[in-house]
Design a protein around this motif. Structure first.
Motif, short mmCIF file in Angstrom:
data_model
loop_
_atom_site.label_atom_id
_atom_site.label_comp_id
_atom_site.label_asym_id
_atom_site.label_seq_id
_atom_site.Cartn_x
_atom_site.Cartn_y
_atom_site.Cartn_z
N VAL A 33 0.86 -1.18 0.00
CA VAL A 33 0.00 0.00 0.00
C VAL A 33 0.89 1.23 0.00
CG1 VAL A 33 -1.97 -1.12 1.11
CG2 VAL A 33 -0.25 0.01 2.54
N THR A 34 0.37 2.32 -0.50
CA THR A 34 1.18 3.53 -0.65
C THR A 34 0.93 4.56 0.45
OG1 THR A 34 -0.45 4.49 -2.14
CG2 THR A 34 1.35 3.24 -3.14
N THR A 50 2.03 8.81 3.86
CA THR A 50 2.16 8.19 2.55
C THR A 50 3.63 8.03 2.18
OG1 THR A 50 2.23 10.28 1.33
CG2 THR A 50 0.03 9.36 1.80
N LEU A 92 -10.62 12.38 -6.00
CA LEU A 92 -9.37 11.67 -6.26
C LEU A 92 -8.66 12.25 -7.49
CD1 LEU A 92 -10.48 8.02 -5.52
CD2 LEU A 92 -8.74 9.28 -4.26
N ARG A 98 -4.24 8.91 -4.14
CA ARG A 98 -4.39 7.50 -4.53
C ARG A 98 -5.50 6.82 -3.74
NH1 ARG A 98 1.27 4.95 -6.22
NH2 ARG A 98 2.15 6.81 -7.16
N ARG A 99 -5.77 7.39 -2.55
CA ARG A 99 -6.79 6.79 -1.70
C ARG A 99 -7.36 7.87 -0.79
NH1 ARG A 99 -2.57 7.71 -0.21
NH2 ARG A 99 -1.44 6.17 -1.40
N SER A 113 -9.74 3.47 -2.80
CA SER A 113 -8.61 3.85 -3.65
C SER A 113 -9.09 4.06 -5.08
CB SER A 113 -7.53 2.77 -3.62
OG SER A 113 -8.01 1.60 -4.27
N ARG A 114 -8.25 4.67 -5.88
CA ARG A 114 -8.58 4.80 -7.30
C ARG A 114 -8.80 3.42 -7.90
NH1 ARG A 114 -3.79 8.94 -8.96
NH2 ARG A 114 -2.61 7.09 -8.40
N LYS A 115 -7.98 2.46 -7.47
CA LYS A 115 -8.09 1.10 -8.00
C LYS A 115 -9.46 0.50 -7.68
CE LYS A 115 -4.56 -1.64 -8.10
NZ LYS A 115 -3.44 -2.52 -7.74
N ASP A 116 -10.01 0.77 -6.49
CA ASP A 116 -11.33 0.26 -6.13
C ASP A 116 -12.41 0.78 -7.08
OD1 ASP A 116 -10.30 -1.06 -3.85
OD2 ASP A 116 -10.56 0.75 -2.62
#
Length: 132
Positions: A33-34, A50, A92, A98-99, A113-116
């Motif tokens: 995780v970042t 972060t 975002l 990023r989250r 997160s952006r990924k989610d």
């Protein structure tokens, strides 16, 4: 309307403000995780730490390790669990985060997160493609 609580991760890694900064770095690296929310003993959000926050350690490595609170960002953009995912996605994108932490009455209850959000878009697309 899709809400934060519908897609947020609820198993959130977090760290205390007085934790050793190298412990926080180890948690980030070991869990890929970042960043980590920083919480008090009641899981109230007090900051975020972060990868970007700890980059200066490259130049400041000393015998004294330092605490998370020495590096964390105190002014955190967070959202409520009832907030629209579209608003979170806009935030975002606008802030290049990023989250973002998700709160309920100031208490950390999740993270998005952006990924989610990208995963959710993909799932929606697959569902629509299958029904077409």
């Amino acid at each position: 309307m899709l809400k934060a609580k519908d897609i947020m991760k609820t198993n959130v890694l977090a760290v205390a403000a007085d934790a050793d900064i190298y412990r926080a770095i180890r948690i980030m690296v070991e869990n890929n995780v970042t960043g980590l929310p920083v919480v008090d003993e009641n899981r109230m959000l007090v900051g975020i730490v972060t990868e970007k926050d700890v980059l200066r350690l490259l130049y400041e490595i000393e015998d004294r390790p330092g605490a998370v609170e020495d590096f964390m960002t105190r002014s955190v953009v967070a959202y409520g669990q009832e907030d629209a995912v579209t608003a979170i996605a806009e935030g975002l994108a606008a802030h290049h985060f990023r989250r973002v932490p998700i709160l309920s009455d100031g208490t950390l209850v999740g993270i998005i997160s952006r990924k989610d959000i990208v995963k959710h878009i993909k799932q929606q697309w697959l569902t629509q493609s299958a029904s077409a």
